[in-house]
Design a protein around this motif. Structure first.
Motif, PDB file in Angstrom:
ATOM      1  N   GLY A 194       0.933  -1.234  -0.063  1.00  0.00           N
ATOM      2  CA  GLY A 194       0.046  -0.019   0.144  1.00  0.00           C
ATOM      3  C   GLY A 194       1.008   1.256  -0.153  1.00  0.00           C
ATOM      4  N   TYR A 195       0.284   2.205   0.046  1.00  0.00           N
ATOM      5  CA  TYR A 195       0.871   3.728   0.096  1.00  0.00           C
ATOM      6  C   TYR A 195       0.402   4.449   1.087  1.00  0.00           C
ATOM      7  CZ  TYR A 195       2.429   8.239  -1.626  1.00  0.00           C
ATOM      8  OH  TYR A 195       3.169   9.510  -1.579  1.00  0.00           O
ATOM      9  N   CYS A 196       1.140   5.028   1.892  1.00  0.00           N
ATOM     10  CA  CYS A 196       1.070   6.148   3.032  1.00  0.00           C
ATOM     11  C   CYS A 196       1.234   7.642   2.384  1.00  0.00           C
ATOM     12  CB  CYS A 196       1.768   5.648   4.211  1.00  0.00           C
ATOM     13  SG  CYS A 196       1.620   6.933   5.483  1.00  0.00           S
ATOM     14  N   SER A 197       0.237   8.265   2.275  1.00  0.00           N
ATOM     15  CA  SER A 197       0.262   9.552   1.759  1.00  0.00           C
ATOM     16  C   SER A 197       0.952  10.465   2.773  1.00  0.00           C
ATOM     17  CB  SER A 197      -0.870  10.127   1.281  1.00  0.00           C
ATOM     18  OG  SER A 197      -1.740  10.057   2.557  1.00  0.00           O
ATOM     19  N   THR A 198       0.742  10.212   4.043  1.00  0.00           N
ATOM     20  CA  THR A 198       1.537  10.951   4.996  1.00  0.00           C
ATOM     21  C   THR A 198       3.016  11.131   5.267  1.00  0.00           C
ATOM     22  OG1 THR A 198      -0.765  10.934   6.474  1.00  0.00           O
ATOM     23  CG2 THR A 198       1.333  11.705   7.722  1.00  0.00           C
ATOM     24  N   LYS A 199       3.458   9.807   5.014  1.00  0.00           N
ATOM     25  CA  LYS A 199       5.026   9.610   4.988  1.00  0.00           C
ATOM     26  C   LYS A 199       5.464   9.683   3.598  1.00  0.00           C
ATOM     27  CE  LYS A 199       4.687   6.569   9.224  1.00  0.00           C
ATOM     28  NZ  LYS A 199       5.466   7.201  10.038  1.00  0.00           N
ATOM     29  N   GLY A 200       4.606   9.412   2.659  1.00  0.00           N
ATOM     30  CA  GLY A 200       5.249   9.575   1.255  1.00  0.00           C
ATOM     31  C   GLY A 200       5.915   8.194   0.785  1.00  0.00           C
ATOM     32  N   VAL A 201       5.429   7.157   1.500  1.00  0.00           N
ATOM     33  CA  VAL A 201       6.052   5.877   1.206  1.00  0.00           C
ATOM     34  C   VAL A 201       5.343   4.700   0.784  1.00  0.00           C
ATOM     35  CG1 VAL A 201       7.976   6.617   2.654  1.00  0.00           C
ATOM     36  CG2 VAL A 201       6.189   5.166   3.492  1.00  0.00           C
ATOM     37  N   TYR A 202       5.507   3.698  -0.141  1.00  0.00           N
ATOM     38  CA  TYR A 202       5.074   2.518  -0.354  1.00  0.00           C
ATOM     39  C   TYR A 202       5.593   1.499   0.782  1.00  0.00           C
ATOM     40  CZ  TYR A 202       3.261   4.192  -4.778  1.00  0.00           C
ATOM     41  OH  TYR A 202       2.634   4.675  -5.804  1.00  0.00           O
ATOM     42  N   TYR A 203       4.775   0.633   1.130  1.00  0.00           N
ATOM     43  CA  TYR A 203       5.138  -0.306   1.951  1.00  0.00           C
ATOM     44  C   TYR A 203       4.186  -1.451   2.167  1.00  0.00           C
ATOM     45  CZ  TYR A 203       0.872   1.013   4.655  1.00  0.00           C
ATOM     46  OH  TYR A 203      -0.524   1.241   5.045  1.00  0.00           O
ATOM     47  N   SER A 236      -3.581  -2.211   1.257  1.00  0.00           N
ATOM     48  CA  SER A 236      -3.891  -1.576  -0.008  1.00  0.00           C
ATOM     49  C   SER A 236      -5.377  -0.941  -0.042  1.00  0.00           C
ATOM     50  CB  SER A 236      -4.009  -2.440  -1.257  1.00  0.00           C
ATOM     51  OG  SER A 236      -4.730  -3.910  -0.863  1.00  0.00           O
ATOM     52  N   VAL A 237      -6.088  -1.525   0.891  1.00  0.00           N
ATOM     53  CA  VAL A 237      -7.651  -0.857   1.293  1.00  0.00           C
ATOM     54  C   VAL A 237      -7.790   0.621   1.549  1.00  0.00           C
ATOM     55  CG1 VAL A 237      -9.833  -1.243   2.542  1.00  0.00           C
ATOM     56  CG2 VAL A 237      -8.096  -3.318   1.851  1.00  0.00           C
ATOM     57  N   ASN A 238      -8.659   1.174   0.741  1.00  0.00           N
ATOM     58  CA  ASN A 238      -8.565   2.701   0.752  1.00  0.00           C
ATOM     59  C   ASN A 238      -9.539   3.070   1.960  1.00  0.00           C
ATOM     60  OD1 ASN A 238      -9.885   5.505   0.206  1.00  0.00           O
ATOM     61  ND2 ASN A 238      -8.316   5.238  -1.423  1.00  0.00           N
ATOM     62  N   ASP A 239      -8.982   4.298   2.787  1.00  0.00           N
ATOM     63  CA  ASP A 239      -9.953   4.457   4.016  1.00  0.00           C
ATOM     64  C   ASP A 239     -11.326   4.419   3.551  1.00  0.00           C
ATOM     65  OD1 ASP A 239      -7.233   4.415   5.015  1.00  0.00           O
ATOM     66  OD2 ASP A 239      -7.288   6.570   5.497  1.00  0.00           O
ATOM     67  N   ILE A 240     -11.922   5.206   2.569  1.00  0.00           N
ATOM     68  CA  ILE A 240     -13.184   5.448   2.181  1.00  0.00           C
ATOM     69  C   ILE A 240     -14.015   4.407   1.984  1.00  0.00           C
ATOM     70  CG2 ILE A 240     -12.969   5.726  -0.396  1.00  0.00           C
ATOM     71  CD1 ILE A 240     -14.827   8.206  -0.041  1.00  0.00           C
ATOM     72  N   VAL A 241     -13.329   3.201   1.586  1.00  0.00           N
ATOM     73  CA  VAL A 241     -13.919   1.906   1.295  1.00  0.00           C
ATOM     74  C   VAL A 241     -14.282   1.336   2.626  1.00  0.00           C
ATOM     75  CG1 VAL A 241     -13.681  -0.570   0.640  1.00  0.00           C
ATOM     76  CG2 VAL A 241     -12.563   1.295  -0.752  1.00  0.00           C
ATOM     77  N   VAL A 242     -13.785   1.463   3.587  1.00  0.00           N
ATOM     78  CA  VAL A 242     -13.950   0.951   5.012  1.00  0.00           C
ATOM     79  C   VAL A 242     -15.033   1.922   5.544  1.00  0.00           C
ATOM     80  CG1 VAL A 242     -12.997   0.757   7.404  1.00  0.00           C
ATOM     81  CG2 VAL A 242     -11.444   0.231   5.615  1.00  0.00           C
ATOM     82  N   TYR A 243     -14.954   3.179   5.437  1.00  0.00           N
ATOM     83  CA  TYR A 243     -16.086   4.112   5.849  1.00  0.00           C
ATOM     84  C   TYR A 243     -17.437   3.546   5.195  1.00  0.00           C
ATOM     85  CZ  TYR A 243     -19.075   8.137   5.934  1.00  0.00           C
ATOM     86  OH  TYR A 243     -20.157   8.979   5.885  1.00  0.00           O
ATOM     87  N   LYS A 244     -17.254   3.302   3.838  1.00  0.00           N
ATOM     88  CA  LYS A 244     -18.536   2.926   3.193  1.00  0.00           C
ATOM     89  C   LYS A 244     -19.034   1.673   3.576  1.00  0.00           C
ATOM     90  CE  LYS A 244     -17.657   5.407  -1.274  1.00  0.00           C
ATOM     91  NZ  LYS A 244     -17.468   5.146  -2.732  1.00  0.00           N
ATOM     92  N   GLU A 245     -18.274   0.601   3.892  1.00  0.00           N
ATOM     93  CA  GLU A 245     -18.734  -0.511   4.294  1.00  0.00           C
ATOM     94  C   GLU A 245     -18.917  -0.958   5.792  1.00  0.00           C
ATOM     95  OE1 GLU A 245     -15.592  -3.300   2.935  1.00  0.00           O
ATOM     96  OE2 GLU A 245     -16.109  -3.180   0.968  1.00  0.00           O
ATOM     97  N   ARG A 246     -18.513  -0.283   6.605  1.00  0.00           N
ATOM     98  CA  ARG A 246     -18.363  -0.380   7.981  1.00  0.00           C
ATOM     99  C   ARG A 246     -19.411   0.846   8.770  1.00  0.00           C
ATOM    100  NH1 ARG A 246     -15.461  -4.843   9.901  1.00  0.00           N
ATOM    101  NH2 ARG A 246     -16.972  -4.358  11.609  1.00  0.00           N
TER     102      ARG A 246
END
Length: 263
Positions: free
Chosen positions: A142-151, A179-189
């Protein structure tokens, strides 16, 4: 033997688990002839939680060795390290449910139930430049936009209840592959929770879905204004300051309306 304070803490953890175990048993139920082992599930959970909380161990072999060296009088039926690991793996559902029950029962009185904050953080197992080899069943890239790194790793997602002049209190905590996007978790849960005001960062911005949630569940998602590419820094700072003022005004008006309705 261990010192008296730790004796008390060990007993306290065991008593807590026994208190909840009438419900926890359904998350670790056995359907074999060995459904009543001498070394009980309550004891396994007690040793693990005691080792993490009070000994600050992060590895299971450290916890098992400590139990063998210092807790044998309390747990005479403690078996081998391999058996202890197998028992812990079978209790994953019980630990999850125990966490949910503790969050429900320890919620502070100053929580503002209808105002929630959403966020996530990365749990990194290795750099994105390498091939992940740890827990491949539940991790990916996945990608962390805050740290600007793939991990490689997971994400921890939290739904927190707002508190006045204090950190939010966790209402729900979820783990997903990276890899799961934050908004996907919000929509589903969480999107179907009624009469809630959610506060999130820009990744939760989705105007059409926000309107759907507002119409169907009387809930809304508040996010910062997304900056236009090439916008001058001074304009960005003014927008940020204006957003802070608007949110503070919104919260004060909301509290005032609630007080008037109660009065």
């Amino acid at each position: 033997m261990i010192i008296k304070d730790k004796d008390f803490n060990l007993i306290k953890i065991y008593d807590l688990i026994c208190y909840y175990f009438d419900e926890l048993r359904y998350y670790c139920e056995r359907f074999s002839n060995n459904n009543s082992p001498c070394f009980t599930d309550q004891e396994v959970m007690t040793i693990y939680l005691f080792g993490v909380q009070y000994q600050e161990y992060t590895k299971i072999n450290q916890i098992h060795k400590f139990a063998c060296d210092y807790l044998s009088d309390w747990f005479p039926n403690l078996g081998s390290y391999q058996a202890f690991c197998n028992r812990l793996n079978r209790l994953g559902g019980a630990f999850t449910r125990l966490s949910e029950l503790l969050l429900e029962d320890t919620q502070p009185n100053d929580c503002i139930i209808d105002q929630c904050l959403l966020d996530s953080m990365p749990i990194i197992t290795c750099s994105g430049k390498r091939k992940g080899k740890v827990a491949n069943e539940v991790t990916n890239k996945g990608y962390c936009s805050t740290k600007g790194v793939y991990y490689y790793g997971m994400k921890l997602h939290m739904l927190g209840i707002r508190r006045q002049d204090a950190l939010p209190f966790p209402e729900q905590v979820l783990f997903t592959p990276a890899s799961v996007n934050d908004i996907v978790v919000y929509k589903e849960r969480w999107s179907e929770m009624r009469n809630r005001t959610f506060f999130g960062d820009k990744i939760y911005m989705h105007n059409e879905f926000k309107q759907h949630v507002k119409n169907q569940y009387n809930s809304e998602m508040l996010t910062p204004i997304k900056a236009v590419k090439g916008m001058p820094l001074i304009i960005k700072q003014r927008i940020k300051a204006a957003m802070i003022c608007i949110i503070e005004l919104y919260l004060k008006l909301d509290n005032l309306l609630k007080q008037c309705s109660l009065g």
